[in-house]
Design an enzyme around this catalytic site. Structure first.
Site, PDB file in Angstrom:
ATOM      1  CG  ASP A  94      44.352  31.088  38.711  1.00 52.76           C
ATOM      2  OD1 ASP A  94      43.749  31.859  37.971  1.00 52.76           O
ATOM      3  OD2 ASP A  94      44.634  29.907  38.400  1.00 52.76           O
ATOM      4  CG  PHE A  98      42.621  33.856  33.851  1.00 50.46           C
ATOM      5  CD1 PHE A  98      42.247  34.917  34.671  1.00 50.46           C
ATOM      6  CD2 PHE A  98      41.812  33.522  32.781  1.00 50.46           C
ATOM      7  CE1 PHE A  98      41.066  35.612  34.424  1.00 50.46           C
ATOM      8  CE2 PHE A  98      40.631  34.213  32.540  1.00 50.46           C
ATOM      9  CZ  PHE A  98      40.260  35.260  33.354  1.00 50.46           C
ATOM     10  CG  ASP A 268      37.065  32.282  41.269  1.00 52.47           C
ATOM     11  OD1 ASP A 268      37.252  31.323  40.509  1.00 52.47           O
ATOM     12  OD2 ASP A 268      37.103  33.473  40.878  1.00 52.47           O
ATOM     13  CB  CYS A 306      20.623  41.415  54.453  1.00 52.24           C
ATOM     14  SG  CYS A 306      22.356  40.978  54.686  1.00 52.24           S
ATOM     15  CB  CYS A 308      25.351  41.414  56.644  1.00 49.78           C
ATOM     16  SG  CYS A 308      25.204  43.027  55.857  1.00 49.78           S
ATOM     17  CB  CYS A 311      21.545  44.737  56.408  1.00 49.18           C
ATOM     18  SG  CYS A 311      22.004  44.706  54.672  1.00 49.18           S
ATOM     19  CG  HIS A 337      24.985  43.707  51.650  1.00 47.13           C
ATOM     20  ND1 HIS A 337      23.952  43.161  52.383  1.00 47.13           N
ATOM     21  CD2 HIS A 337      24.638  43.577  50.345  1.00 47.13           C
ATOM     22  CE1 HIS A 337      22.988  42.745  51.576  1.00 47.13           C
ATOM     23  NE2 HIS A 337      23.385  42.980  50.324  1.00 47.13           N
TER      24      HIS A 337
HETATM   25  N1  LIG Z   1      44.045  29.419  35.803  1.00 47.35           N
HETATM   26  C1  LIG Z   1      42.865  29.815  35.288  1.00 47.35           C
HETATM   27  N2  LIG Z   1      42.176  30.808  35.922  1.00 47.35           N
HETATM   28  C2  LIG Z   1      40.985  31.209  35.401  1.00 47.35           C
HETATM   29  C3  LIG Z   1      40.285  32.284  36.019  1.00 47.35           C
HETATM   30  C4  LIG Z   1      40.815  32.990  37.264  1.00 47.35           C
HETATM   31  C5  LIG Z   1      40.160  32.457  38.522  1.00 47.35           C
HETATM   32  C6  LIG Z   1      40.800  33.044  39.770  1.00 47.35           C
HETATM   33  C7  LIG Z   1      41.412  32.198  40.681  1.00 47.35           C
HETATM   34  C8  LIG Z   1      42.008  32.720  41.830  1.00 47.35           C
HETATM   35  C9  LIG Z   1      41.974  34.095  42.062  1.00 47.35           C
HETATM   36  C10 LIG Z   1      41.350  34.947  41.153  1.00 47.35           C
HETATM   37  C11 LIG Z   1      40.762  34.425  40.005  1.00 47.35           C
HETATM   38  C12 LIG Z   1      39.072  32.714  35.450  1.00 47.35           C
HETATM   39  N3  LIG Z   1      38.256  33.723  35.821  1.00 47.35           N
HETATM   40  C13 LIG Z   1      37.236  33.729  34.912  1.00 47.35           C
HETATM   41  N4  LIG Z   1      37.385  32.724  34.002  1.00 47.35           N
HETATM   42  C14 LIG Z   1      38.547  32.091  34.313  1.00 47.35           C
HETATM   43  C15 LIG Z   1      39.219  31.007  33.690  1.00 47.35           C
HETATM   44  C16 LIG Z   1      40.448  30.585  34.233  1.00 47.35           C
HETATM   45  C17 LIG Z   1      41.215  29.527  33.611  1.00 47.35           C
HETATM   46  O1  LIG Z   1      40.812  28.932  32.584  1.00 47.35           O
HETATM   47  N5  LIG Z   1      42.386  29.173  34.179  1.00 47.35           N
HETATM   48 ZN   LIG Z   2      23.450  42.948  54.383  1.00 48.49          ZN
END
Ligand SMILES: Nc1nc2c(CCc3ccccc3)c3nc[nH]c3cc2c(=O)[nH]1
Ligand SMILES: [Zn+2]
Length: 374
Positions: A94, A98, A268, A306, A308, A311, A337
């Site tokens: 990222d 954020f 993610d 599960c 894994c 488990c 898990h």
């Molecule tokens: N750059 C960016 N990241 C966000 C993340 C983190 C995701 C992330 C990426 C890589 C590693 C950890 C987290 C957000 N998490 C929840 N809502 C989110 C919105 C945004 C967003 O608008 N822009």
């Molecule tokens: Zn499991």
């Protein structure tokens, strides 16, 4: 050769879901995919070998965290993040905006970039689009995110409009300072808050710049789920079908299913690793909080359905004991898990898309998943 190429395999006949592959210099990501988060260059308590056993295709890390500690120059000198953390599969990072907003005090947004205090030692620091690209270039991630502002929720229309327009200008500056387009793909991030016309403006501006992939940002920031789905319904169709779509910060089981149905390819979430640390686990019957006294003499597996490592080899009673005793091994077992649960769920989603039965798969899952809650 471009850094990232999306291969659309098929679209589900029952829903808008797609089966695809994202080809990167460090390997292929089967989509829809859940991507474990390793914020400080590790998916907490889990080794790269265990992540491979779980069949995680890609992991995420963070520009902000690695910039403030240990510093991106150290990672660069180590030969990049893959070498530093001994992970030879794809990495997405990222861009830091954020995290500045969610972690540091006294931050100021300017056209140039964001001024903030290092959340560890209070030092004044600054990240601009160019700086975010320099850091991600030093980390050597396969997929870099453009430097953006995730507007808070709720936020006034005018604020969101100005913010998305600055995010678009920042995306242009990221593109202009992209040093290695053949090795590292730069994904743009669509903003626009919960306003349909602003989402369209952001998507149109960014898709006209032709990025190899598009993320939908500004969601999973405390808005009601149906609001998130409304934004997806109006934003996804604006994105090119031949590029990956990444919904940032979304990873609860229900959202992975309903996001996949709406044509999202990558997800993610810190959830599986974060809730594992306090002993909360995701099972086929819903969330199970292992600390609960009712599991003290329960010698069955965490989740009977599960397969894994956790488990297969350990009981609820044993895991509860470890978590109560604050034993790290207990957190490892719940994390392994939870990661397996979400990665397995996405394998099921991909199989269901292949067989055109994703809506049935979703409804069957929902019928069972809520059992523990009520
Ligand atoms: N750059 C960016 N990241 C966000 C993340 C983190 C995701 C992330 C990426 C890589 C590693 C950890 C987290 C957000 N998490 C929840 N809502 C989110 C919105 C945004 C967003 O608008 N822009
Ligand atoms: Zn499991």
């Amino acid at each position: 050769m471009v850094a990232v190429k999306y291969e659309l395999i098929k679209t589900c006949k029952q829903t808008g879901a797609r089966l695809g592959r994202v080809h990167t210099p460090h390997g292929v990501i089967e989509t829809p995919a859940f991507m474990p988060v390793g914020t400080q260059a590790t998916v907490k308590t889990v080794s790269p070998e265990e992540l491979k056993t779980l069949d995680a295709h890609i992991i995420l890390s963070n520009t902000y965290h690695l910039f403030v500690r240990p510093g991106h120059e150290i990672v660069r000198k180590a030969g990049g993040l893959h070498k530093f953390m001994n992970w030879d599969r794809p990495i997405l990072t990222d861009s830091g905006g954020f995290q500045v907003f969610s972690l540091s005090e006294m931050r100021k947004i300017k056209e140039e970039g964001v001024e903030f205090r290092n959340h560890l030692n209070g030092d004044k620091m600054f990240i601009s689009p160019e700086k975010a690209m320099e850091i991600q270039n030093a980390l050597g991630s396969d997929i870099m995110m453009a430097f953006d502002e995730c507007a808070p929720y709720p936020a006034e229309y005018d604020y969101v409009k100005n913010s998305l327009e600055r995010t678009t200008r920042w995306a242009e500056r990221c593109l202009a300072s992209h040093a290695r387009p053949h090795d590292q793909a730069l994904f743009a991030i669509v903003q626009g808050g919960m306003y349909e016309d602003l989402r369209r403006q952001s998507a149109d501006q960014l898709t006209s710049m032709d990025f190899p992939g598009y993320a939908i940002g500004g969601l999973s920031v405390g808005e009601p789920k149906e609001l998130m789905y409304n934004v997806l319904d109006c934003t996804v169709p604006l994105l090119p079908a031949n590029k990956p779509r990444y919904l940032m910060g979304v990873g609860s089981p229900d959202a992975l299913l309903d996001g996949s149905i709406r044509g999202i390819d990558m997800f993610d979430c810190v959830l599986p690793t974060r809730i594992a640390r306090n002993g909360t686990t995701m099972t086929s019957q819903g969330r199970l909080v292992i600390r609960n006294a009712k599991f003290a003499e329960d010698f069955g597996p965490l989740d009977p359905e599960c397969s894994c490592y956790t488990c297969t080899n350990y009981s609820r009673a044993y895991i509860r004991h470890l978590i109560k005793a604050d034993e790290t091994f207990g957190i490892r077992l719940t994390t392994i898990h939870n990661l397996h649960f979400l990665l397995e769920l996405m394998r099921g989603v991909r199989q269901a898309i292949m067989e055109d039965r994703l809506m049935d798969f979703r409804n069957t899952f929902f019928a069972k998943y809520g059992l523990f809650e009520n």
